[in-house]
Design a protein around this motif. Structure first.
Motif, PDB file in Angstrom:
ATOM      1  N   LEU A  74       0.829  -1.197   0.000  1.00  0.00           N
ATOM      2  CA  LEU A  74       0.000   0.000   0.000  1.00  0.00           C
ATOM      3  C   LEU A  74       0.870   1.256   0.000  1.00  0.00           C
ATOM      4  N   SER A  75       1.944   1.227   0.791  1.00  0.00           N
ATOM      5  CA  SER A  75       2.879   2.352   0.811  1.00  0.00           C
ATOM      6  C   SER A  75       3.478   2.590  -0.571  1.00  0.00           C
ATOM      7  N   GLY A  76       3.851   1.510  -1.247  1.00  0.00           N
ATOM      8  CA  GLY A  76       4.384   1.640  -2.605  1.00  0.00           C
ATOM      9  C   GLY A  76       3.362   2.204  -3.571  1.00  0.00           C
ATOM     10  N   LEU A  77       2.105   1.790  -3.416  1.00  0.00           N
ATOM     11  CA  LEU A  77       1.030   2.275  -4.281  1.00  0.00           C
ATOM     12  C   LEU A  77       0.788   3.771  -4.070  1.00  0.00           C
ATOM     13  N   ARG A  97       1.229  -2.285 -13.730  1.00  0.00           N
ATOM     14  CA  ARG A  97       0.493  -2.613 -12.508  1.00  0.00           C
ATOM     15  C   ARG A  97       0.060  -1.341 -11.779  1.00  0.00           C
ATOM     16  N   TYR A  98      -1.019  -1.515 -10.993  1.00  0.00           N
ATOM     17  CA  TYR A  98      -1.491  -0.410 -10.143  1.00  0.00           C
ATOM     18  C   TYR A  98      -2.337  -1.017  -9.023  1.00  0.00           C
ATOM     19  N   ALA A  99      -3.388  -0.360  -8.627  1.00  0.00           N
ATOM     20  CA  ALA A  99      -4.153  -0.796  -7.453  1.00  0.00           C
ATOM     21  C   ALA A  99      -4.730  -2.201  -7.619  1.00  0.00           C
ATOM     22  N   SER A 100      -5.182  -2.542  -8.814  1.00  0.00           N
ATOM     23  CA  SER A 100      -5.791  -3.862  -9.019  1.00  0.00           C
ATOM     24  C   SER A 100      -4.812  -4.990  -8.727  1.00  0.00           C
ATOM     25  N   SER A 101      -3.537  -4.783  -9.065  1.00  0.00           N
ATOM     26  CA  SER A 101      -2.534  -5.815  -8.790  1.00  0.00           C
ATOM     27  C   SER A 101      -2.301  -5.974  -7.289  1.00  0.00           C
ATOM     28  N   VAL A 102      -2.301  -4.863  -6.558  1.00  0.00           N
ATOM     29  CA  VAL A 102      -2.112  -4.945  -5.115  1.00  0.00           C
ATOM     30  C   VAL A 102      -3.203  -5.811  -4.498  1.00  0.00           C
ATOM     31  N   VAL A 103      -4.427  -5.599  -4.940  1.00  0.00           N
ATOM     32  CA  VAL A 103      -5.557  -6.367  -4.404  1.00  0.00           C
ATOM     33  C   VAL A 103      -5.519  -7.815  -4.869  1.00  0.00           C
ATOM     34  N   ALA A 104      -5.413  -8.026  -6.187  1.00  0.00           N
ATOM     35  CA  ALA A 104      -5.501  -9.379  -6.748  1.00  0.00           C
ATOM     36  C   ALA A 104      -4.344 -10.255  -6.285  1.00  0.00           C
ATOM     37  N   CYS A 105      -3.130  -9.713  -6.282  1.00  0.00           N
ATOM     38  CA  CYS A 105      -1.960 -10.516  -5.934  1.00  0.00           C
ATOM     39  C   CYS A 105      -1.907 -10.826  -4.433  1.00  0.00           C
ATOM     40  N   HIS A 106      -2.176  -9.824  -3.603  1.00  0.00           N
ATOM     41  CA  HIS A 106      -2.156 -10.063  -2.157  1.00  0.00           C
ATOM     42  C   HIS A 106      -3.217 -11.107  -1.773  1.00  0.00           C
ATOM     43  N   ALA A 107      -4.394 -10.988  -2.359  1.00  0.00           N
ATOM     44  CA  ALA A 107      -5.452 -11.955  -2.060  1.00  0.00           C
ATOM     45  C   ALA A 107      -5.071 -13.364  -2.499  1.00  0.00           C
ATOM     46  N   ALA A 108      -4.405 -13.481  -3.652  1.00  0.00           N
ATOM     47  CA  ALA A 108      -4.022 -14.805  -4.154  1.00  0.00           C
ATOM     48  C   ALA A 108      -2.923 -15.428  -3.306  1.00  0.00           C
TER      49      ALA A 108
END
Length: 378
Positions: A74-77, A97-108
């Motif tokens: 999140l800090s990087g974003l 990459r942007y916000a969607s990657s932070v969400v999708a990758c962390h969740a996976a």
């Protein structure tokens, strides 16, 4: 969330240039496409995890538990959003990459629901820059394996896609979920398409007209095709839109394209031909004749009816501009009218429904014919 002044984003006066985001799993081709787009747009290119975060990610992934790991990304974003804001004041920005990657990758990675991670991010969304468009890249598993096999800078995330059971499936499902909720989303199948093919469509002048390179469709799309001063009222992307829209609308299996051969029309000519062969899955066969007089070209078309056609020409104006004309003719050699397709093409452009590039197997072909050959009897 109301932020105190030191925590609020810094905005600069003036116009905001386009901000394009590329999303998708590791190895799908985001970085290569980002370089191509940045080169064509003269854009700033960055990764969602910019310096100094980029150098710390491996250690963070190894040593931190899930929540502090999320805080790091999140800090990087948020840091990336600051950089994007400043860069947009100067020119276009392309983000790998942007916000969607932070969400999708962390969740996976942590096997939690996408909705839970999105909820963690939600209070910080007002700080983020909203993309002009977010392109979600996809491809077949076979193509992804091939691309990862030749990737020179493969990281642990790339290797984990197939090494960790279920990782790829979770990532793909997560990206589908965030894409469905993203108002800026554009799905882009990359199978059989080169980075140049994709960049041709995304960048001006071939990308969505109302976003990066708009035209007044009512003023320009008229008189059987398109008419406008160049530069100013019309640009080369209009030719792509006309070629793709005309073939998609008429399902034309063949199209003859002629041009006066002048330097002004050269790129218009190339774009119209490429738009025509990329129209959905019609696999249109284009005969391209550059440097032919309009009357000779139309005689050639009539001798080979039924054959749809387009002709491009330009004349010099008194103010240093040029008047570009593109005329479209149906398979019966009748110029396109409002009720025979022109109005539909205008709507297609105005509503951002220009067909995107297709795969190699579905793409049409372009055959270049010399003007002297076109003058010969059929």
């Amino acid at each position: 969330m109301s932020l105190p002044p030191p925590y609020r984003p810094l905005y600069l006066d003036g116009p905001q240039h386009p901000f394009i985001v590329l999303e998708g799993v590791s190895g799908i081709g985001k970085s290569t496409l980002a370089w191509a787009l940045a080169d064509r747009l003269g854009a700033t290119s960055l990764h969602t995890l910019p310096t100094p975060h980029a150098g710390w990610s491996a250690l963070i992934n190894e040593r931190l538990r899930a929540l502090p790991q999320f805080a790091f990304y999140l800090s990087g974003l948020l840091h990336a959003a600051d950089s994007i804001r400043l860069a947009r004041a100067v020119g276009p920005v392309v983000a790998d990459r942007y916000a969607s990657s932070v969400v999708a990758c962390h969740a996976a990675v942590h096997e939690v629901a996408v909705e839970e991670v999105a909820h963690l991010l939600e209070p910080f969304r007002p700080y983020l820059e909203t993309p002009t468009r977010t392109f979600y890249l996809s491809c077949s598993e076979a193509a992804l394996r091939e691309r990862l096999a030749v990737k020179r800078d493969a990281k642990q995330d790339d290797l984990d896609l197939f090494a960790i059971p279920g990782r790829l499936a979770r990532l793909l499902a997560n990206f589908r979920t965030v894409q469905a909720a993203d108002s800026t989303a554009v799905a882009l199948d990359t199978d059989g398409k080169s980075p140049d093919d994709l960049a041709d469509w995304i960048t001006p002048p071939t990308w969505r007209p109302r976003v990066l390179n708009p035209v007044d469709t009512d003023a320009v799309i008229r008189d059987g095709g398109a008419v406008g001063r160049f530069p100013g009222e019309i640009h080369e992307g209009v030719a792509w839109w006309l070629g793709a829209g005309f073939v998609a609308l008429t399902s034309a299996p063949r199209l003859a394209v002629g041009s006066d051969g002048g330097p002004v029309t050269a790129e218009f000519f190339r774009r119209l031909c490429r738009g025509a062969v990329n129209a959905h899955h019609h696999a249109c066969r284009v005969t391209a004749i550059d440097g032919i007089a309009e009357d000779v070209f139309l005689a050639y078309v009539r001798s080979r009816r039924p054959l749809a056609s387009a002709y491009l020409a330009a004349t010099d104006g008194p103010d240093g501009t040029h008047l570009v004309r593109i005329r479209l003719y149906d398979a019966d050699d009748l110029m396109l009218q409002e009720d025979t397709g022109l109005a539909a093409i205008r709507r297609m452009i105005a509503e951002d429904r220009v067909p995107i590039p297709v795969s190699d197997s579905a793409r049409g072909t372009i055959e270049h014919l010399a003007p002297t050959a076109a003058e010969a009897p059929a």
